[in-house]
Design a protein around this motif. Sequence first.
Motif, PDB file in Angstrom:
ATOM      1  N   ASN A  96      94.110 -17.229 -56.883  1.00 53.95           N
ATOM      2  CA  ASN A  96      94.934 -17.355 -55.691  1.00 53.95           C
ATOM      3  C   ASN A  96      96.009 -18.396 -55.977  1.00 53.95           C
ATOM      4  O   ASN A  96      95.720 -19.424 -56.614  1.00 53.95           O
ATOM      5  N   TYR A  97      97.229 -18.111 -55.532  1.00 53.74           N
ATOM      6  CA  TYR A  97      98.342 -19.003 -55.817  1.00 53.74           C
ATOM      7  C   TYR A  97      99.096 -19.360 -54.544  1.00 53.74           C
ATOM      8  O   TYR A  97      99.232 -18.538 -53.633  1.00 53.74           O
ATOM      9  N   ALA A  98      99.622 -20.569 -54.546  1.00 54.84           N
ATOM     10  CA  ALA A  98     100.555 -20.938 -53.491  1.00 54.84           C
ATOM     11  C   ALA A  98     101.822 -20.111 -53.653  1.00 54.84           C
ATOM     12  O   ALA A  98     102.228 -19.778 -54.778  1.00 54.84           O
ATOM     13  N   ASP A  99     102.456 -19.807 -52.538  1.00 55.00           N
ATOM     14  CA  ASP A  99     103.652 -18.962 -52.591  1.00 55.00           C
ATOM     15  C   ASP A  99     104.731 -19.568 -53.483  1.00 55.00           C
ATOM     16  O   ASP A  99     105.467 -18.840 -54.152  1.00 55.00           O
TER      17      ASP A  99
ATOM     18  N   GLU B 239      98.829 -30.758 -52.168  1.00 55.55           N
ATOM     19  CA  GLU B 239      98.838 -29.344 -51.812  1.00 55.55           C
ATOM     20  C   GLU B 239      98.200 -28.527 -52.912  1.00 55.55           C
ATOM     21  O   GLU B 239      98.269 -28.885 -54.100  1.00 55.55           O
ATOM     22  N   LEU B 240      97.607 -27.430 -52.509  1.00 56.87           N
ATOM     23  CA  LEU B 240      96.985 -26.513 -53.463  1.00 56.87           C
ATOM     24  C   LEU B 240      98.065 -25.768 -54.232  1.00 56.87           C
ATOM     25  O   LEU B 240      99.016 -25.256 -53.645  1.00 56.87           O
ATOM     26  N   VAL B 241      97.900 -25.688 -55.546  1.00 53.60           N
ATOM     27  CA  VAL B 241      98.821 -24.941 -56.391  1.00 53.60           C
ATOM     28  C   VAL B 241      98.220 -23.591 -56.756  1.00 53.60           C
ATOM     29  O   VAL B 241      98.844 -22.546 -56.585  1.00 53.60           O
ATOM     30  N   ALA B 242      96.990 -23.621 -57.278  1.00 55.96           N
ATOM     31  CA  ALA B 242      96.335 -22.391 -57.711  1.00 55.96           C
ATOM     32  C   ALA B 242      94.841 -22.640 -57.785  1.00 55.96           C
ATOM     33  O   ALA B 242      94.404 -23.779 -57.977  1.00 55.96           O
TER      34      ALA B 242
ATOM     35  N   ARG C 139     105.296 -17.647 -61.442  1.00 53.77           N
ATOM     36  CA  ARG C 139     105.711 -18.659 -62.427  1.00 53.77           C
ATOM     37  C   ARG C 139     104.514 -19.347 -63.090  1.00 53.77           C
ATOM     38  O   ARG C 139     104.567 -19.667 -64.273  1.00 53.77           O
ATOM     39  N   PHE C 140     103.461 -19.593 -62.332  1.00 46.50           N
ATOM     40  CA  PHE C 140     102.298 -20.318 -62.840  1.00 46.50           C
ATOM     41  C   PHE C 140     101.112 -19.353 -62.983  1.00 46.50           C
ATOM     42  O   PHE C 140     100.971 -18.415 -62.201  1.00 46.50           O
TER      43      PHE C 140
ATOM     44  N   LEU D 179      87.468 -23.508 -59.473  1.00 47.44           N
ATOM     45  CA  LEU D 179      88.362 -24.499 -60.064  1.00 47.44           C
ATOM     46  C   LEU D 179      89.748 -24.364 -59.446  1.00 47.44           C
ATOM     47  O   LEU D 179      90.150 -23.263 -59.034  1.00 47.44           O
ATOM     48  N   ALA D 180      90.442 -25.466 -59.396  1.00 48.25           N
ATOM     49  CA  ALA D 180      91.758 -25.431 -58.769  1.00 48.25           C
ATOM     50  C   ALA D 180      92.658 -26.511 -59.342  1.00 48.25           C
ATOM     51  O   ALA D 180      92.182 -27.499 -59.925  1.00 48.25           O
ATOM     52  N   TRP D 181      93.933 -26.299 -59.173  1.00 45.49           N
ATOM     53  CA  TRP D 181      94.945 -27.311 -59.447  1.00 45.49           C
ATOM     54  C   TRP D 181      95.655 -27.623 -58.130  1.00 45.49           C
ATOM     55  O   TRP D 181      96.069 -26.717 -57.413  1.00 45.49           O
TER      56      TRP D 181
END
Length: 117
Positions: A58-61, A46-49, A66-67, A34-36
Amino acid sequence: QVQLVESGGGLVQAGGPLRLSCAASGFIFSAYQLAWYRRAPGKQRELVAEITSGGSTNYADFVKGRFTISRDNAKNTVYLQMNGLKPEDTAVYYCNANRRNFGFDYWGQGTQVTVSS
């Protein structure tokens, strides 16, 4: 019929929190990554997480620290807790469920998040 329905978007002041939810149906939720994602005006999506079926994240830099992405397989729901929001976080946020190795890739309709300065 596959459905991904996002909720929780809205207008928030900079520095504030917001939690997005995405309720899924029509597929075996627990087996999917799953992703946001988000798309800001004039920019590419763009991929957020993202979170795997096993719970690895996995998170975007630009959102690290924060998220937080999480999933509840019992409720077929994925969440995005957003803290310390910035005006540059303003975008339409999309929920995604995928098993791309098998050719499955599903998207929600998106929810608007607007952060005022």
